[in-house]
Write a protein that holds these residues in place. Sequence first.
Motif, PDB file in Angstrom:
ATOM      1  N   ASP A 258       0.845  -1.194   0.000  1.00 39.50           N
ATOM      2  CA  ASP A 258       0.000   0.000   0.000  1.00 39.50           C
ATOM      3  C   ASP A 258       0.879   1.242   0.000  1.00 39.50           C
ATOM      4  O   ASP A 258       1.930   1.254   0.630  1.00 39.50           O
TER       5      ASP A 258
ATOM      6  N   ASP B 116       0.335   4.058   1.403  1.00 37.74           N
ATOM      7  CA  ASP B 116       0.242   4.903   2.600  1.00 37.74           C
ATOM      8  C   ASP B 116       1.104   4.424   3.755  1.00 37.74           C
ATOM      9  O   ASP B 116       0.940   4.872   4.885  1.00 37.74           O
TER      10      ASP B 116
ATOM     11  N   GLN C 261       1.023   1.714   5.317  1.00 40.45           N
ATOM     12  CA  GLN C 261       0.365   0.860   6.309  1.00 40.45           C
ATOM     13  C   GLN C 261       0.932  -0.559   6.249  1.00 40.45           C
ATOM     14  O   GLN C 261       0.702  -1.352   7.148  1.00 40.45           O
TER      15      GLN C 261
ATOM     16  N   ARG D  89      -0.368  -3.047  12.416  1.00 40.15           N
ATOM     17  CA  ARG D  89      -0.648  -2.184  11.269  1.00 40.15           C
ATOM     18  C   ARG D  89      -0.694  -0.733  11.723  1.00 40.15           C
ATOM     19  O   ARG D  89      -1.557  -0.346  12.503  1.00 40.15           O
TER      20      ARG D  89
ATOM     21  N   ARG E  55      -2.537   5.229   8.611  1.00 40.15           N
ATOM     22  CA  ARG E  55      -2.183   5.855   7.341  1.00 40.15           C
ATOM     23  C   ARG E  55      -1.198   6.998   7.580  1.00 40.15           C
ATOM     24  O   ARG E  55      -1.395   7.802   8.474  1.00 40.15           O
TER      25      ARG E  55
HETATM   26 MG    MG Z   1      -4.453   2.412   3.855  1.00 41.68          MG
END
Ligand code: MG
Length: 329
Positions: A112, A114, A116, A215, A218
């Motif tokens: 991803d 961002d 993450q 996780r 963002r």
């Molecule tokens: Mg994301």
Amino acid sequence: MTPDNALPATPASGPRSRIGKTLSLVIPMHNEAEVLGELFHQLDLATADWGVTVEIVCVDDGSRDRTLALLGERAASDARLRVIALARNFGKEAALTAGVDAASGDLVVPLDADLQDPPRLIGEFLTLWEQGFDVVYGVRTDRSSDSAMKRFTANLFYRLFNQVSDCPIPASAGDFRLMDRQVVDALRQLPERNRFMKGLFTWVGFRQVGVPYARPPREAGATSWNYLKLFRFAFDGFTAFTTAPLRVWTSLGLLTALGAFIAAVALIVRVMVAGRDVPGYASLMVVMLLGFAVQMLAFGVLGEYVGRLYQEAKGRPVYLVRERLGFDL
Ligand code: MG
Ligand code: UDP
């Protein structure tokens, strides 16, 4: 490294070496201009000690901000960077498919934009791959960065999905994973238009293992998802991997028929014993309305599958490319 599912987790083929291998990072991007600087900074830090040649495939999924312009600027000075601009916003699954199709590496890692999916974890993935695993996937242990509602709905989805699907997907595993070229080629053979990647990733099999990670939230920018989109996504997942929603009507129909038969016998007996009753408008109405409702629902579910059959039958490409930067040809 505890696989939280029923997948076999024993490497068999023995040690492999990363020396001389190329790893393709595949990054789908939709309006990610804000995060690009930090992303490439983190990638520069992380890739330095992987010990493999790195190729970065960025897929611009019809962004309306400066994502593509920024990627273009960067591609001019960064030989590792390949950019694919899709003709419009096709959705993350399609963008990921485009990136995986274009990746040339011996190893492929979807990521991803961002941050993450922490790039530093890929070092660990590589070690497990060297031990003989063909797929090393990240398992999100701490989802506190997601809202309570998102976690609840996600849990519900995994539980339902794994109950009805023949191919259970590990809960809390996302697209973040390292895949061997063999697995990527297997994935690319799947002809379906409905790309529910999580499901497909598991469906192909091979030796898989999960690596737990927390996780993070963002890095910047905003998510492109909302609950309606997520619901549709979940429904796509269901219909792609199980026909249970179609079959449930068979049992429900049988049960209703049985109930109707018992009721009919009871009514006939009553008329024979006690004579004719006052016309039962209310009971009749209730039964009819219920019957109609159930039939409508059943038609609806049929319609969903027929619609998807139609989509697949049309055979349109999953994505269209408008522009490619940094590729040799
Ligand atoms: Mg994301
Ligand atoms: N993404 C995409 N196309 C879309 C929506 C999202 O390529 O239509 C990308 C997005 O740029 C990001 C990844 O998919 O790299 C995950 O999206 P996001 O972070 O918005 O999802 P979340 O993490 O909230 O599930």
